[in-house]
Scaffold this active site. Structure first.
Site, PDB file in Angstrom:
ATOM      1  N   CYS A  82       0.805  -1.227   0.000  1.00 52.51           N
ATOM      2  CA  CYS A  82       0.000   0.000   0.000  1.00 52.51           C
ATOM      3  C   CYS A  82       0.835   1.273   0.000  1.00 52.51           C
ATOM      4  CB  CYS A  82      -0.950   0.005   1.197  1.00 52.51           C
ATOM      5  SG  CYS A  82      -2.021  -1.448   1.280  1.00 52.51           S
ATOM      6  N   HIS A 119      -3.593   7.067   1.789  1.00 48.87           N
ATOM      7  CA  HIS A 119      -4.015   5.725   1.394  1.00 48.87           C
ATOM      8  C   HIS A 119      -5.400   5.432   1.955  1.00 48.87           C
ATOM      9  CE1 HIS A 119      -4.285   1.523   0.747  1.00 48.87           C
ATOM     10  NE2 HIS A 119      -3.974   1.175   1.982  1.00 48.87           N
ATOM     11  N   ASN A 170     -10.002  -0.698  -0.556  1.00 53.68           N
ATOM     12  CA  ASN A 170      -8.549  -0.587  -0.460  1.00 53.68           C
ATOM     13  C   ASN A 170      -7.928  -1.130  -1.740  1.00 53.68           C
ATOM     14  OD1 ASN A 170      -5.825  -0.894   0.092  1.00 53.68           O
ATOM     15  ND2 ASN A 170      -6.120  -1.749   2.136  1.00 53.68           N
TER      16      ASN A 170
END
Length: 328
Positions: free
Chosen positions: A114, A255, A285
């Site tokens: 990520c 993020h 996500n």
């Protein structure tokens, strides 16, 4: 002063939408349960027959179009991903071919989950500032739908597919460009979030596949705790390094892992949640694609504008995390 400036952004997301209600027919969950804990209402799933490089090259092409630069003028490609078309070679070389770029343009992947886009942008920033390359395409892309266990409600509800890109070019002056990037890692966090099978530690066998060792495994509580703490610390580091305060920040493009994480970061950093661009409800996500998708969306909506001070931060498996402060 020479800086690397984001000249253009682009994104590519699949057409197929998987809602929380759809998921409730697959695993024991509900729209209320997922939304309350994560802020996610739906995510995008890549259609069969399409690949990571398909989405990555489309996002990259759109970033070049925004910058009014022919993709063939790109002289370096960096792709952040943990879900390439295949383990070898780097998906970046396939993206290079799909963009029609020939010659000796270097193309390589970065694996920081990520935090991958921040890592890739930091490398590109260095390349541009030292004069090594003048048009560096940084792409974050993930097809996580093919790496999650769709019977595990603790992970399958979180992730989605997508790609985002940014084209970095040299810029003289202090009115635009990347002010600084900051990268961190702590290998003690490996057990918290990983794909244990498929590498040299656990080579792929029928046994490992049957045990689903090739799919994402996550311990939610420690990941949540470290995400809030480390993203907050990285954000503060970026501000302090540039003599800025939370009041100076126009937008936070962080993020999009979990809405509760972002709320925790906002509280710790003294940043109003209203300054955070949020699209987690639509995409879930998307790992390394998360920040560039959000940045492109925010720019095209006219929210993030040229000259705005944008704070970016992320944490991913590794644990790896980082931040960047950008005068967009």
């Amino acid at each position: 002063m020479l800086r690397a400036r984001i000249a253009g952004t682009g994104r590519a997301t699949p057409d197929k939408v998987l809602t929380n209600d759809d998921l409730s027919k697959m695993v024991a969950t509900s729209d209320e349960w997922i939304n309350e804990r994560t802020g996610i209402r739906e995510r995008r799933i890549l259609e069969e027959g399409r690949t990571t490089s398909d989405l990555a090259s489309l996002a990259g092409r759109r970033a070049c179009e925004t910058a009014e630069i022919d993709p063939r003028e790109v002289d370096c490609i960096i792709v952040a991903t943990i879900s390439p078309d295949m383990p070898m070679p780097a998906v970046a070389v396939t993206v290079q071919q799909k963009l029609g770029i020939t010659g000796q343009c270097p193309a390589f992947d970065v694996s920081a989950a990520c935090a991958g886009f921040i890592y890739g942008m930091s490398i590109a920033d260095s390349f541009v500032k030292c004069g090594r390359y003048k048009r560096v395409l940084v792409i974050g892309v993930e097809i996580l739908s093919r790496l999650v266990d769709w019977t595990d409600r603790n992970t399958c509800v979180l992730f989605g597919d997508g790609a985002g890109a940014a084209l970095l070019v040299p810029h003289e002056g202090e009115d635009r460009g990347i002010l600084s990037t900051h990268l961190f890692a702590d290998g003690s966090g490996v057990p918290y979030l990983n794909i244990p099978g498929g590498g040299s530690a656990e080579p792929t066998t029928l046994k490992t596949v049957e045990a689903k060792r090739h799919l994402v495994k996550m311990q939610g509580k420690p990941v949540f705790t470290h995400a809030v703490k480390n993203i907050s610390a990285a954000a503060k580091t970026a501000l302090e390094a540039n003599g800025k305060t939370p009041a100076d920040v126009d937008w936070v493009v962080a993020h999009q892992a979990n809405l509760r994480i972002l709320e925790g970061v906002a509280e710790r950093c003294g940043l109003p949640i209203e300054k955070f661009y949020l699209n987690i409800h639509k995409y879930g996500n998307t790992s390394s694609a998360s920040i560039p998708i959000a940045l492109d969306e925010a720019a095209r909506e006219g929210k993030v504008k040229p000259g705005d001070l944008v704070l970016m931060a992320a944490l991913g498996a590794g644990l790896s995390w980082g931040s960047a402060l950008v005068r967009f």
